[in-house]
Enzyme design. Structure first.
Site, PDB file in Angstrom:
ATOM      1  N   LYS A  18      -8.510 -28.196  -2.988  1.00 42.60           N
ATOM      2  CA  LYS A  18      -8.794 -28.707  -1.670  1.00 42.60           C
ATOM      3  C   LYS A  18     -10.126 -28.249  -1.441  1.00 42.60           C
ATOM      4  O   LYS A  18     -10.913 -28.597  -1.798  1.00 42.60           O
ATOM      5  CB  LYS A  18      -7.532 -28.266  -0.919  1.00 42.60           C
ATOM      6  CG  LYS A  18      -6.399 -29.093  -1.205  1.00 42.60           C
ATOM      7  CD  LYS A  18      -5.456 -29.430  -0.091  1.00 42.60           C
ATOM      8  CE  LYS A  18      -4.045 -29.848  -0.724  1.00 42.60           C
ATOM      9  NZ  LYS A  18      -3.974 -31.152  -0.430  1.00 42.60           N
ATOM     10  N   ASP A  58       0.689 -20.472  -5.424  1.00 50.67           N
ATOM     11  CA  ASP A  58       0.021 -21.648  -5.328  1.00 50.67           C
ATOM     12  C   ASP A  58      -0.646 -21.708  -3.834  1.00 50.67           C
ATOM     13  O   ASP A  58      -0.078 -21.812  -2.785  1.00 50.67           O
ATOM     14  CB  ASP A  58       1.101 -22.802  -5.234  1.00 50.67           C
ATOM     15  CG  ASP A  58       0.583 -24.181  -5.013  1.00 50.67           C
ATOM     16  OD1 ASP A  58      -0.569 -24.284  -4.596  1.00 50.67           O
ATOM     17  OD2 ASP A  58       1.164 -25.146  -5.247  1.00 50.67           O
ATOM     18  N   TYR A 116       6.045 -27.167  -2.773  1.00 46.83           N
ATOM     19  CA  TYR A 116       5.395 -28.355  -3.519  1.00 46.83           C
ATOM     20  C   TYR A 116       4.274 -27.955  -4.445  1.00 46.83           C
ATOM     21  O   TYR A 116       3.241 -27.118  -3.916  1.00 46.83           O
ATOM     22  CB  TYR A 116       5.151 -29.519  -2.479  1.00 46.83           C
ATOM     23  CG  TYR A 116       4.379 -30.867  -3.376  1.00 46.83           C
ATOM     24  CD1 TYR A 116       5.273 -31.520  -4.258  1.00 46.83           C
ATOM     25  CD2 TYR A 116       3.086 -31.064  -3.224  1.00 46.83           C
ATOM     26  CE1 TYR A 116       4.631 -32.614  -4.542  1.00 46.83           C
ATOM     27  CE2 TYR A 116       2.461 -32.179  -3.990  1.00 46.83           C
ATOM     28  CZ  TYR A 116       3.271 -32.854  -4.603  1.00 46.83           C
ATOM     29  OH  TYR A 116       2.785 -34.016  -5.157  1.00 46.83           O
TER      30      TYR A 116
END
Ligand code: HOZ
Length: 451
Positions: A295, A267, A172
């Site tokens: 994050k 990613d 994702y």
């Protein structure tokens, strides 16, 4: 300075939620605060949440509305305290509400919240990221991980002049149109592998391949390599539960993309500064052409970044023709929080200890499950972990789908009742912080033994 909320009885309620409120002031308290807030939220916020997984739909029950956090703990609107293994989906690697990170934000805020002009602290963060993450020579800040991966895709297409993307099933990369094809995380949680709203014309440029499947990759690669702009992957997947990529698979991706002039994108929004200071690419010793981050590098504030080889990054506007921009990109508060947290991580280098603690936790859970005769497997790297109710460790998304939903749901709910907050979907990873000390872990395990 403590800003106190007005007492609940004076809060202004929207019409649809006023019934809930009346029941409360009537003294019956037939609902918890979280239930009342969830009902109220659903009037004005689709599904009552601002990001789907939060709604608890995969496990049932009411999402807990949080009021504050501290270290390993979060506290809900009903006064319940939870030991948190979600940690804002990763950023809080040194615990919630870290005093130094908070001070850095407060101090920076004294001088202004956003300028829309360059600042020195953005250069400091960019320098720090390039020093620590092996493949980074230049970096551009964004406001979210989704923007970072979206920009990587545009840049890859821009520099190669090609359109096709290979995306790995169950990975994702945020809700980017080109990448929401057989994606993990919320889209899997809700069984929406292909979201409506993505034009077929765009989707046809994305080809999916199962995680860790060399043969499938090679077959696909052979048929589209001349049109291939990029391969994008979470080298350690954290959105189909937690599944490390196999080194041979990642090496093949590196070799194949180099051979045809396509861009390899890692990613590392989740794994960056989570599994080690240099991310998954440091652990595997494989350097992608572009890396997406987020994050931890924002210390809990909205942030993203992407970076890579100078010759690719310099194709971005204003030095090159590929357009990418953002009003709040490099926002001083986010940059100050991220820089402070990264500095603390450099000083402490806690990744080995985090991994040992995660392992201790998971082994403890496994013992309980063995006693109950429930199949359970787990894995961890640095401060990230995952578990599945299955006989064997899943290697890809298809395996994860087969793991036991009922056992997951029961474990999630029982843990929550005991004040332990795991992610409310088997497709999400777990996170541990430096504040999850030995005494916290022992407390968690004693509660889990009593389940
Ligand atoms: N993107 C997150 C899951 N991998 C969910 C974020 C959220 O709901 O806050």
């Amino acid at each position: 300075l403590m800003i106190r909320r007005p007492p609940r009885s004076t809060l202004d309620r929207s019409s649809a939620a006023s019934d809930v409120y009346k029941r409360q002031v009537g003294g019956t308290w037939s609902m918890t605060q979280s239930e009342a807030l969830f009902e109220r939220a659903q009037t004005r916020i689709p599904g009552g949440v601002n990001s789907p997984v939060r709604a608890f739909k995969a496990v049932g029950g009411t999402p807990r509305f949080m009021e504050r956090s501290d270290g390993a703990y979060i506290f809900d609107a009903d006064g319940n305290k939870y030991i948190d293994y979600v940690l804002s989906w990763g950023p809080m690697i040194m615990g919630h509400n870290h005093p130094q990170v908070r001070d850095a934000v407060v101090q920076t805020a004294q001088d202004g919240l956003s300028f829309g002009c360059p600042t020195e602290i953005e250069i400091e963060l960019a320098e720090r990221l390039c020093d620590l993450v092996p493949s980074l020579e230049q970096v551009r800040m964004t406001s979210s991980g989704t923007e970072a991966t979206m920009s990587c895709i545009r840049l890859a297409r821009g520099v190669t002049g090609k359109d096709k993307i290979i995306n790995i099933t169950g990975c994702y990369h945020g809700h980017v149109d080109s990448l929401l094809i057989k994606a993990g995380s919320g889209v899997s949680t809700f069984g929406l592998p292909d979201s409506p709203g993505i034009p077929k014309d765009l989707a046809q440029h994305t080809v999916t391949v199962p995680f860790n499947d060399i043969d499938a990759f090679e077959n696909t690669y052979k048929s589209i390599k001349d049109d291939l702009a990029a391969v994008i992957i979470e080298p350690i997947a954290g959105n189909m539960g937690f599944i490390p990529g196999e080194i041979e698979f990642l090496k093949i991706l590196r070799e194949a993309t180099s051979a045809c002039g396509a861009v390899l994108i890692f990613d590392e929004v989740m794994t960056g500064f989570r599994v080690s200071l240099g991310g998954a690419q440091e652990i595997y010793g494989i350097q992608p052409d572009l890396t997406a981050l987020g994050k931890v590098i924002g210390g809990g504030l909205p942030v993203g970044a992407f970076g890579g080889k100078r010759e690719i990054m310099e194709q971005l506007a204003p030095s090159g023709p590929v357009y990418q921009a953002g009003t709040l990109s490099g926002n001083p508060l986010a940059v100050a929080a991220g820089t402070c947290l990264i500095q603390r991580l450099i000083e402490l280098n806690p990744f080995e200890e985090l991994e040992l603690n995660a392992k201790f936790l998971l082994n403890g859970i496994k013992e309980v499950m063995i006693q109950k005769g429930i199949p359970f497997v787990s894995n961890q790297i640095g401060g990230m972990f995952g578990f599945f109710f299955a006989e064997q460790q899943p290697r890809n998304f298809e395996d994860v789908v087969e793991t036991n939903d009922k056992n997951f749901e029961q474990f999630f709910k029982q843990s929550l009742d005991q004040g332990i907050y795991f992610a409310p979907s088997k497709f999400e990873a777990g996170f541990i912080s430096t504040k999850h000390s030995a005494s916290v872990l022992i407390n968690v395990l004693s509660k889990i033994q009593a389940l």
